[in-house]
Design a protein around this motif. Sequence first.
Motif, PDB file in Angstrom:
ATOM      1  N   PHE A   1      -8.417  -3.565  -7.409  1.00  0.00           N
ATOM      2  CA  PHE A   1      -9.410  -4.166  -6.519  1.00  0.00           C
ATOM      3  C   PHE A   1      -8.915  -4.395  -5.096  1.00  0.00           C
ATOM      4  O   PHE A   1      -9.724  -4.615  -4.200  1.00  0.00           O
ATOM      5  CB  PHE A   1      -9.896  -5.487  -7.112  1.00  0.00           C
ATOM      6  N   SER A   2      -7.600  -4.364  -4.902  1.00  0.00           N
ATOM      7  CA  SER A   2      -7.081  -4.577  -3.548  1.00  0.00           C
ATOM      8  C   SER A   2      -6.511  -3.294  -2.967  1.00  0.00           C
ATOM      9  O   SER A   2      -6.853  -2.905  -1.849  1.00  0.00           O
ATOM     10  CB  SER A   2      -6.010  -5.671  -3.557  1.00  0.00           C
TER      11      SER A   2
ATOM     12  N   VAL B   1       4.867  -1.780  -7.327  1.00  0.00           N
ATOM     13  CA  VAL B   1       4.028  -2.920  -6.970  1.00  0.00           C
ATOM     14  C   VAL B   1       3.951  -3.900  -8.133  1.00  0.00           C
ATOM     15  O   VAL B   1       4.126  -5.115  -7.968  1.00  0.00           O
ATOM     16  CB  VAL B   1       2.605  -2.450  -6.582  1.00  0.00           C
ATOM     17  N   SER B   2       3.696  -3.383  -9.321  1.00  0.00           N
ATOM     18  CA  SER B   2       3.562  -4.250 -10.495  1.00  0.00           C
ATOM     19  C   SER B   2       4.853  -5.012 -10.761  1.00  0.00           C
ATOM     20  O   SER B   2       4.825  -6.228 -11.023  1.00  0.00           O
ATOM     21  CB  SER B   2       3.185  -3.418 -11.723  1.00  0.00           C
TER      22      SER B   2
ATOM     23  N   GLN C   1       0.823  -1.206   0.000  1.00  0.00           N
ATOM     24  CA  GLN C   1       0.000   0.000   0.000  1.00  0.00           C
ATOM     25  C   GLN C   1       0.859   1.259   0.000  1.00  0.00           C
ATOM     26  O   GLN C   1       0.432   2.318  -0.461  1.00  0.00           O
ATOM     27  CB  GLN C   1      -0.929  -0.003   1.221  1.00  0.00           C
ATOM     28  N   GLN C   2       2.075   1.134   0.495  1.00  0.00           N
ATOM     29  CA  GLN C   2       2.956   2.295   0.598  1.00  0.00           C
ATOM     30  C   GLN C   2       3.795   2.513  -0.660  1.00  0.00           C
ATOM     31  O   GLN C   2       4.544   3.486  -0.736  1.00  0.00           O
ATOM     32  CB  GLN C   2       3.908   2.113   1.797  1.00  0.00           C
ATOM     33  N   LEU C   3       3.705   1.621  -1.635  1.00  0.00           N
ATOM     34  CA  LEU C   3       4.566   1.670  -2.807  1.00  0.00           C
ATOM     35  C   LEU C   3       3.849   2.277  -4.017  1.00  0.00           C
ATOM     36  O   LEU C   3       2.630   2.242  -4.117  1.00  0.00           O
ATOM     37  CB  LEU C   3       5.041   0.255  -3.166  1.00  0.00           C
ATOM     38  N   GLU C   4       4.631   2.835  -4.928  1.00  0.00           N
ATOM     39  CA  GLU C   4       4.083   3.360  -6.177  1.00  0.00           C
ATOM     40  C   GLU C   4       3.545   2.217  -7.033  1.00  0.00           C
ATOM     41  O   GLU C   4       3.998   1.071  -6.935  1.00  0.00           O
ATOM     42  CB  GLU C   4       5.172   4.115  -6.947  1.00  0.00           C
ATOM     43  N   ASP C   5       2.600   2.544  -7.902  1.00  0.00           N
ATOM     44  CA  ASP C   5       1.945   1.534  -8.728  1.00  0.00           C
ATOM     45  C   ASP C   5       2.946   0.662  -9.485  1.00  0.00           C
ATOM     46  O   ASP C   5       2.846  -0.566  -9.490  1.00  0.00           O
ATOM     47  CB  ASP C   5       1.000   2.190  -9.737  1.00  0.00           C
ATOM     48  N   GLU C   6       3.901   1.301 -10.160  1.00  0.00           N
ATOM     49  CA  GLU C   6       4.822   0.539 -10.992  1.00  0.00           C
ATOM     50  C   GLU C   6       5.741  -0.342 -10.159  1.00  0.00           C
ATOM     51  O   GLU C   6       6.107  -1.442 -10.582  1.00  0.00           O
ATOM     52  CB  GLU C   6       5.659   1.482 -11.871  1.00  0.00           C
TER      53      GLU C   6
ATOM     54  N   ALA D   1      -1.452  -7.950 -12.109  1.00  0.00           N
ATOM     55  CA  ALA D   1      -0.968  -6.848 -11.274  1.00  0.00           C
ATOM     56  C   ALA D   1      -1.957  -5.684 -11.296  1.00  0.00           C
ATOM     57  O   ALA D   1      -2.218  -5.053 -10.257  1.00  0.00           O
ATOM     58  CB  ALA D   1       0.404  -6.395 -11.753  1.00  0.00           C
ATOM     59  N   ASP D   2      -2.530  -5.402 -12.470  1.00  0.00           N
ATOM     60  CA  ASP D   2      -3.519  -4.325 -12.562  1.00  0.00           C
ATOM     61  C   ASP D   2      -4.749  -4.632 -11.707  1.00  0.00           C
ATOM     62  O   ASP D   2      -5.302  -3.737 -11.046  1.00  0.00           O
ATOM     63  CB  ASP D   2      -3.951  -4.131 -14.015  1.00  0.00           C
TER      64      ASP D   2
END
Length: 202
Positions: A145-146, A124-125, A117-122, A139-140
């Motif tokens: 949804f999460s 995380v992906s 939750q603390q990380l940037e989208d990319e 990943a999307d």
Amino acid sequence: MTAARIRKAEKFLKKNDAILGVLIDTHGPCTLMSTRKPNFHTLVWAIINQQLSVRAAKTIETRLLQRLNTTNFEAKNFHRIQDKTLRGCGLSGSKVRYIRELARQVRCGDLVLDEMQQLEDEVVSERLMTLPGIGRWTADMFLMFSLGRLDVLPIGDLALRKSIQQLYGLSGDIDYENYIEVAECWRPYRTVASWYCWAAVD
């Protein structure tokens, strides 16, 4: 993704895209996060849904939850259960392997989903896509949804592309870049816009 932020997104999208404005009026408030599930469950759900119709995936998910006697998938559920039992619920051999490795990494602490939750989208992906069987689409789904990220465009989703084709009069043989161009005016709320596009073809 709070209700207030979603309402703000809806107002923005209605102002910037007349087609989405009609969808928002037709389908009402976006309920994307109303059935939010734990992080691990969402990833298993996404793996189950890969390359399957919504109905087929839901059948497998229901069977698996019943067999595990749980309402949400947890990493511990997949520690001792046999492959043949998982296959009997409808999972392919490859998906059994993907879920087992995901569960192993979560149990061992190599993958801490709550920290994402603390990380940037990319970021995380990229982390998720190091796991077998998890690509950009999965990943999307996790981001949307999460984690509730608001500006995700899951262009790898066939249903989304078909909906955009129908709504915006596009041919079926166009490049992904054309879909991205259509969605440019949706930024920074492409997640919410995608939800309405899905709603249009449900």
